[in-house]
Design a protein around this motif. Structure first.
Motif, short mmCIF file in Angstrom:
data_model
loop_
_atom_site.label_atom_id
_atom_site.label_comp_id
_atom_site.label_asym_id
_atom_site.label_seq_id
_atom_site.Cartn_x
_atom_site.Cartn_y
_atom_site.Cartn_z
N VAL A 176 0.84 -1.18 0.00
CA VAL A 176 0.00 0.00 0.00
C VAL A 176 0.88 1.25 0.00
N HIS A 177 0.60 2.15 -0.94
CA HIS A 177 1.27 3.45 -0.97
C HIS A 177 0.37 4.46 -0.28
N GLY A 178 0.82 4.99 0.85
CA GLY A 178 0.02 5.96 1.57
C GLY A 178 0.58 6.24 2.93
N ASP A 179 -0.02 7.22 3.62
CA ASP A 179 0.38 7.53 5.00
C ASP A 179 0.07 6.34 5.89
N ASN A 180 1.08 5.84 6.57
CA ASN A 180 0.89 4.56 7.26
C ASN A 180 -0.13 4.63 8.39
N LEU A 181 -0.26 5.76 9.07
CA LEU A 181 -1.22 5.84 10.16
C LEU A 181 -2.65 5.75 9.62
N ASP A 182 -2.91 6.40 8.51
CA ASP A 182 -4.23 6.31 7.89
C ASP A 182 -4.51 4.88 7.40
N VAL A 183 -3.48 4.25 6.82
CA VAL A 183 -3.67 2.91 6.26
C VAL A 183 -3.93 1.88 7.35
N ILE A 184 -3.10 1.86 8.37
CA ILE A 184 -3.22 0.81 9.38
C ILE A 184 -4.49 0.97 10.22
N ALA A 185 -5.03 2.20 10.28
CA ALA A 185 -6.29 2.39 10.99
C ALA A 185 -7.43 1.64 10.32
N ARG A 186 -7.25 1.27 9.04
CA ARG A 186 -8.28 0.55 8.29
C ARG A 186 -8.08 -0.97 8.34
N LEU A 187 -7.09 -1.44 9.07
CA LEU A 187 -6.85 -2.87 9.21
C LEU A 187 -7.51 -3.37 10.49
#
Length: 292
Positions: free
Chosen positions: A22-33
């Motif tokens: 995933v290409h993106g800000d990691n805090l935003d991404v992992i909040a969706r896991l």
């Protein structure tokens, strides 16, 4: 330039889906896991060195007009490739890192383990923070990764190690398989039986392992790339085949390379387009790449 990545769907990841970058800000991404989705989280965040980290890829090719002479008089030229860099400076490093470590705790399953890779500048602060987030009884190890490469200082002892803090979600049931880990040669093989010398010994919490060779096949040219041998040991010890592994400071994708080699599944996240391009080249297109 590579083609733009498709936008990530709302669900982003499912345990029966393919390996994911995933290409993106990691805090935003992992909040969706989802909670408890991963057996192992390895993090190699920026070290807050106060300077820009950069590497430039180089390759040598045969050339009749090259400026270098090699074996049997053959001529070569060095071609400079793309430069990779990131800014390793934060006004408030721990305001940046703390919420990401809290998310790492949430994302680990009941038998899960966090490996946090830092250097001497910040690791003592990280220990205090992780004691608070995980609990002091969840501290498992402080691993010293020692190497012998780079600049030499005459005004202090040269810094030649990184520190990897290891915390478990539940100290009564974490996964750890020492039998799956590569063994090391004895430093004094004459003091043990020939059978033990041939087998080698289990690693301790001090790991002697060279850095990624500047001229080796493993080298991607990405700044701060870690050797796959270090990640292979981590993945082998703290996950089982088929388990999911997460790295949301993925960089050159070494965690994914080790996970794939050992039959684990992986999710890699990075905010750098350069990092994602390196991972695509290194890991191939038989996994899912999305932009969040």
């Amino acid at each position: 330039m590579s083609d733009p990545l498709p936008a990530a769907p709302g669900g982003l990841w499912t345990p029966d889906g393919p390996d994911l970058v995933v290409h993106g800000d990691n805090l935003d991404v992992i909040a969706r896991l989802p909670d408890g989705a991963f057996r192992l989280v390895y993090l190699d965040p920026p070290f807050n060195t106060g300077r820009t980290q950069s590497r430039t890829t180089l390759r040598t090719v045969r050339s009749a007009t090259g400026d270098r002479v090699g074996f049997q008089g053959a001529s070569y030229e060095t071609i400079r490739g793309r430069a990779f860099s990131y800014d390793d400076r934060f006004a408030d490093y721990w305001a940046f890192l703390e919420p990401r470590l809290a998310e790492a705790w949430r994302l680990l399953d009941a038998e899960g383990t966090l490996y946090l890779h830092l250097d001497y500048r910040e690791v003592h602060y990280a220990k205090v923070l992780l004691d608070g987030l995980f609990g002091r009884d969840c501290f498992l190890n402080e691993i010293i990764w020692a190497y012998d490469y780079g600049a030499r200082s005459t005004r202090r002892w040269p810094a030649k190690h990184d520190t990897i803090l290891v915390y478990v979600k539940d100290p009564s049931r974490y996964h750890f398989d020492s039998s799956a880990v590569d063994r090391e040669p004895y430093m004094a093989p004459g003091l043990v039986t020939p059978e033990k010398a041939a087998l080698g010994k289990l690693p301790t919490d001090v790991w002697w392992h060279t850095i990624v060779s500047p001229t080796g096949l493993e080298k991607t040219g990405y700044a701060t790339q870690k050797p796959v041998g270090v990640l292979r040991r981590i993945v082998a010890a703290s996950s089982a085949p088929g388990d999911w592994v997460l790295d949301f400071f993925a960089g050159s994708g070494t965690t994914g390379a080790a996970a794939r080699e050992l039959g684990r599944r992986f999710v890699l996240v990075d905010s750098s387009a350069d990092a994602v391009a390196v991972m695509r080249e290194r890991l191939g297109d038989d996994l899912r790449f999305v932009s969040a």
